[in-house]
Scaffold this active site. Structure first.
Site, PDB file in Angstrom:
ATOM      1  N   HIS A 236      -8.047  -1.100   0.407  1.00  0.00           N
ATOM      2  CA  HIS A 236      -8.804  -2.161   1.088  1.00  0.00           C
ATOM      3  C   HIS A 236      -9.064  -1.740   2.526  1.00  0.00           C
ATOM      4  CE1 HIS A 236      -5.365  -3.456   3.480  1.00  0.00           C
ATOM      5  NE2 HIS A 236      -4.628  -3.491   2.382  1.00  0.00           N
ATOM      6  N   ASP A 363       8.832  -5.454 -13.397  1.00  0.00           N
ATOM      7  CA  ASP A 363      10.015  -4.628 -13.217  1.00  0.00           C
ATOM      8  C   ASP A 363      11.100  -5.414 -12.479  1.00  0.00           C
ATOM      9  OD1 ASP A 363      11.796  -2.495 -11.965  1.00  0.00           O
ATOM     10  OD2 ASP A 363      10.449  -1.256 -13.159  1.00  0.00           O
ATOM     11  N   SER A 378      -0.097  -1.737  -0.464  1.00  0.00           N
ATOM     12  CA  SER A 378      -1.513  -1.541  -0.777  1.00  0.00           C
ATOM     13  C   SER A 378      -1.823  -0.055  -0.909  1.00  0.00           C
ATOM     14  CB  SER A 378      -2.390  -2.135   0.328  1.00  0.00           C
ATOM     15  OG  SER A 378      -2.192  -3.523   0.417  1.00  0.00           O
TER      16      SER A 378
END
Length: 431
Positions: A236, A363, A378
């Site tokens: 991003h 998880d 990210s």
């Protein structure tokens, strides 16, 4: 009473037939087949054969067909194009363009990286009041300069850093002269004129503006191309913390970083990786682009994650499946680890968009350590069936166990790694 003719009867029969067929599940499964299918060499795509469908090709190029009991298999043979025609009882009901592209592989990342960005000019991040003999005011605000503007020139001189501004401001103030500024405001060039004012408390001249010429942070490496060393990270755009606007990058560097601790995420608070740049601050690559899909540039050499250091195939957006997958990321020190996630939904995208997948962390170890997806994660590469499908981009604020991912093909476009070919055999950008 109106007489019903044979023509009216046939029309009503056909109309009812069309509506009936639209609710016939086997037929709707055929009609929902995409108008275009893109595969890599050696890949296959199966079409469910719930109806007595036959398939044929318009030519013998690029693909072969395997007519199985329950499916029609389209097998990528060599790079090229063809047209698949689906028939029922000898009548064509669907035409599908099929394109086979060269096999393409990337080395997945997962490493924690430090990011240092240098802006074009200096960025205006706020206004402040200057205390003069006449009162308190902000010359910059009065001149119409807005937060988010980028000062690129003063009195015809190019501005690269804050030190360039300070020298010109003091000189103009002492001479009681105005400054001619050139500003970049989104996609427009703006001109402004202002006179610096002397701050009585600091005995120096001020513009009444807060400015910045660089930014730093951390993120995660997504991939690099083993031949060209071009990379993609973050997934991003990097925006300025004060203006909330994308930073226009002149250049920048990436360095290795070490995760020191985790602020665990919870509902309403996505959490954060806390990290520091590696002590030697060795530059491992440059930054050439800050786009909605991440940061991009070139590495100085190969980097390793010690889990998947060989190039692996990629998956295009229409091939991503709902179901199990995994991400590679760092939650302690510099060690890249695998963690299980679930692809909740994936949208086959015709045009670039940053939120192509919804994913959920499954998880237990990662949930215990981080609470789910945290800031700094990210760019973590998403792997499914041994193929790179995209990167983690955003977290749901009210549910840190879930978030969005971007499809890998859009990051490749931004990195200049074009996976499609034109008629001359040269790679071209996806559209």
């Amino acid at each position: 009473m109106k007489k019903i003719t044979l023509k009216h009867f046939i029309g009503v029969f056909l109309l009812v037939s069309v509506f009936s067929l639209s609710y016939f599940k086997p037929l709707t499964s055929i009609l929902t087949i995409p108008k275009k299918i893109i595969l890599f060499e050696g890949q296959s795509y199966e079409i469910d054969k719930s109806l007595p469908v036959t398939a044929r090709l318009s030519n013998d190029q690029a693909i072969t067909l395997s007519d199985k009991k329950d499916a029609i298999s389209i097998d990528g043979k060599t790079a090229g194009k063809n047209e698949l025609i689906l028939d029922i009882a000898g009548f064509p009901i669907k035409k599908v363009d099929v394109e086979i592209i060269d096999d393409f592989k990337l080395v997945p990342g997962g490493q924690s990286i430090g990011v240092k960005l240098n802006t074009i000019g200096v960025l205006v991040v706020g206004h402040h009041l200057v205390a003069t003999e006449q009162g308190r005011s902000s010359p910059g605000e009065e001149a119409g300069i807005k937060v988010g503007d980028i000062i690129t020139e003063i009195n015809g001189k190019s501005i690269q850093r804050m030190a360039d501004v300070s020298e010109l401001v003091q000189s103009a103030g002492e001479g009681n002269e105005s400054l001619d500024l050139v500003l970049q405001r989104e996609d427009k060039t703006i001109r402004a004129k202002l006179t610096p004012q002397k701050d009585e408390a600091e005995d120096s001249y001020k513009l009444g503006l807060y400015i910045r010429d660089s930014a730093a942070g951390i993120g995660t490496m997504t991939f690099y191309h083993p031949d060209t060393k071009k990379y993609g990270a973050l997934g991003h755009v990097i925006s300025d913390a004060d203006t909330k606007k994308p930073i226009i990058v002149k250049d920048g560097q990436i360095v290795s970083s070490t995760v020191t601790s985790i602020e665990k995420g919870s509902n309403g608070d996505p959490g954060e990786k806390l990290a520091r740049f590696s002590p030697n601050k060795e530059v491992i690559g440059n930054i050439k682009r800050n786009s909605p899909f991440g940061i991009f540039g070139s590495l100085k050499g190969n980097i390793q994650n010690e889990l998947m250091d060989e190039a692996i195939p990629i998956t295009l957006s229409h091939q991503v499946k709902e179901g199990p997958a995994e991400i590679l990321t760092v939650v302690d020190g510099t060690k890249v680890e695998r963690f299980d996630i679930e692809i909740v939904s994936s949208v086959p995208q015709k045009f670039p968009a940053i939120k192509g997948m919804v994913l959920k962390v499954t998880d237990e170890e990662l949930l215990k350590k981080t609470g789910g997806i945290v800031q700094g994660m990210s760019g973590s590469p998403i792997i499914q069936d041994g193929k790179l499908i995209g990167a983690v981009t955003h977290v749901f604020v009210n549910d840190p166990t879930s978030g969005y991912g971007v499809h890998i093909e859009w990051m490749l476009n931004e990195a200049g790694l074009n996976i499609y070919k034109n008629n001359n055999g040269e790679r071209k950008q996806a559209s």
